[in-house]
Design a protein around this motif. Sequence first.
Motif, PDB file in Angstrom:
ATOM      1  N   SER A   1       9.262  23.811  48.388  1.00  0.00           N
ATOM      2  CA  SER A   1       9.683  23.486  49.749  1.00  0.00           C
ATOM      3  C   SER A   1      10.948  24.252  50.107  1.00  0.00           C
TER       4      SER A   1
ATOM      5  N   ASP B   1       3.887  22.924  54.638  1.00  0.00           N
ATOM      6  CA  ASP B   1       4.480  22.247  53.481  1.00  0.00           C
ATOM      7  C   ASP B   1       3.641  21.023  53.125  1.00  0.00           C
ATOM      8  N   GLU B   2       2.788  21.166  52.139  1.00  0.00           N
ATOM      9  CA  GLU B   2       1.891  20.102  51.685  1.00  0.00           C
ATOM     10  C   GLU B   2       1.278  19.343  52.861  1.00  0.00           C
TER      11      GLU B   2
HETATM   12 MG   LIG Z   1       8.247  19.675  48.565  1.00  0.00          MG
END
Ligand SMILES: [Mg+2]
Lengths: 282, 352
Positions: free
Chosen positions: B43, B158-159
């Motif tokens: 991240s 991000d995910e």
């Molecule tokens: Mg993360």
Amino acid sequence: MIENRPIVSIVSHIVLIIGVLIVGFPVWITFVAASHDALRMTQAPIPLWPGPYFFDNLKDALFVGLGGSGSQSAGLMLFNSFVMAMVIALGKISVSLLSAFAIVYFKFPFRMGFFWMIFLTLMLPVEVRILPTFEVVANLGMLNSFSGLTLPLIASATATFMFRQTFLTVPDELLEAARIDGAGPMRFFFDILLPMSRTNIAALFVILFIYGWNQYLWPLLITTDQSMVTIVMGIKEMLEAGESLQQWNRIMMTTLLAMLPPVLVVVGMQKLFVKGLTETEK
Amino acid sequence: MAQVSIVDVKKSYGSIEVLHGIDVEIAHGEFIVIVGPSGCGKSTLLRMVAGLESVTSGEISIGERVVNDVEPKDRDIAMVFQNYALYPHMSVYNNMAYGLKLMKLSKEEINTRVDKAAELLQLEDFLQRRPRELSGGQRQRVAMGRAIVRDPAVFLFDEPLSNLDAKLRNQMRIEIRKLQRDLDVTAIYVTHDQVEAMTMADRIVVLNDGYVEQIGTPSEIYHTPESVFVASFMGAPPMNLVSGNANGKGKFTIEGLGDIDIPKDYSFTGKALFGIRPESVEIFSKQSKGSYPLELELVEELGAGRILHTRLGNETFTVHMPHTDELPTNGLFVKFPENAIHLFDPKSGKRL
Ligand SMILES: [Mg+2]
Ligand SMILES: Nc1ncnc2c1ncn2[C@@H]1O[C@H](COP(=O)(O)OP(=O)(O)O)[C@@H](O)[C@H]1O
């Protein structure tokens, strides 16, 4: 707790009704007293049922007051109280919103120091700092003015603290999404933070309006000019205005009028108020 | 054209360095997946590309432009967050339009773009709803829509799928991939899920503890892992890693089993790790030349296949066999095809 036994529900209703009677009785007496003429109110026993003079008293109280020299009509006092309560409530909210915004979203030297300094003022309500505050207000020439009435009461640690907690529950990703969308700090504040805190602001407004409306000691100290009298202190002065007998009917009518705006605010904003105090989802 | 280049990028929080010099070159239109265990810095790296974190040292460029000091809104990127980060008090329409309004686009232009994105994502019926009135999958789409309307050169994820249930995740995986191809944008996608990485990526960046372990296509990552970490992180069940001694002449000694044959071109001698994927071995019920006995401990039935948990010598060893093959009942023997064998140095963790 869910109970379905009738006896429990009867008992709890009785308790509630007794509570309502205890709270409601003085209000009822006030209303009754406001509907008789001045003479009737001086005779014992005092009446328990309304009389025929309600609207006469209303007119007199609103536009004339007690009628003697140095007394004010409830109309003017209501106006003064209303301006004071509004300025205090809105002022407190704006100042605390901005200071909470600064403390949560900006990095500056002594940030937490400032926060704790604000927090410490919780221990210093007006009553505690009344002499120095009076001195400052007097030196600034703000006696007998709305600014003198309101400014010293505006800084608010409670509200700052509450908004800080509210802002802390706003996910960081929201700020980041707004940054990518091109929102600067003030845009983020107005477009996102403020609407998201809507219910909190409403709840706080209710509390602060009533706080401002009920101010007694401070207005008593700094207003000597009769045109600046607020209704809460005005009632007390009416009691002391005794060249002759106290005119309970008009005093009680004024009291009724004094209760009205806070009640309207609470009733009008009830939904938002409850939401603001209980809502946790952001 | 928007290639992204990340050159020797480091990131420190205070005195703690969390990224130790990352180099990645991303071509225009490529779908790059950054994968690694949680806390490895994925991240952080993505947020540095977005401009949400400062770059401690190194250089990030998007297109031809170095963007180290460029504001996020001016980087020509859009980002989709893990928990969507939709504005809760705005309608779906306004969520998508907000950034466009700040760009000072005309009303018609905003309308056209939002409508187009809504159509693409099948959100037309929800434009007036608030995010809280939407299901997880729909919120996910709105977040995508907000990214699409910006018409960015680079998509950052991000995910984005980790809050969805498994079925929806599979479906969105395909949709995201299709969208990215149709819109012809570059995408950087962060996930800790190696299945997502394998299925979506043009190229995978495997990140571990702030270091790049390997960059390559899914097939390269799978078939020639450069390190023990990559070998065991990518693939489920993970690669078997058996420790022993290589003699440099095509023999590998496993304690409790004896010698097994490995390709002769491994000249390394000494302690090593022998690696082979559970699905690459061959299973027999009779001993023959070049096969080794396995001791069966547990069978996991998967429907499409089975996983056998066994022992090879003193080491645990898993085998994945297709459901079409009979499970040998008396005696289990394994052969290691030469081209499926990997050897790693246990000290450095690198491939030999
Ligand atoms: Mg993360
Ligand atoms: N704001 C921060 N301050 C200090 N350390 C941080 C901060 N953000 C992330 N880290 C650390 O950096 C490392 C990488 O975090 P992150 O990039 O979020 O990992 P992930 O790969 O799970 O996305 C973690 O060890 C985390 O503790």
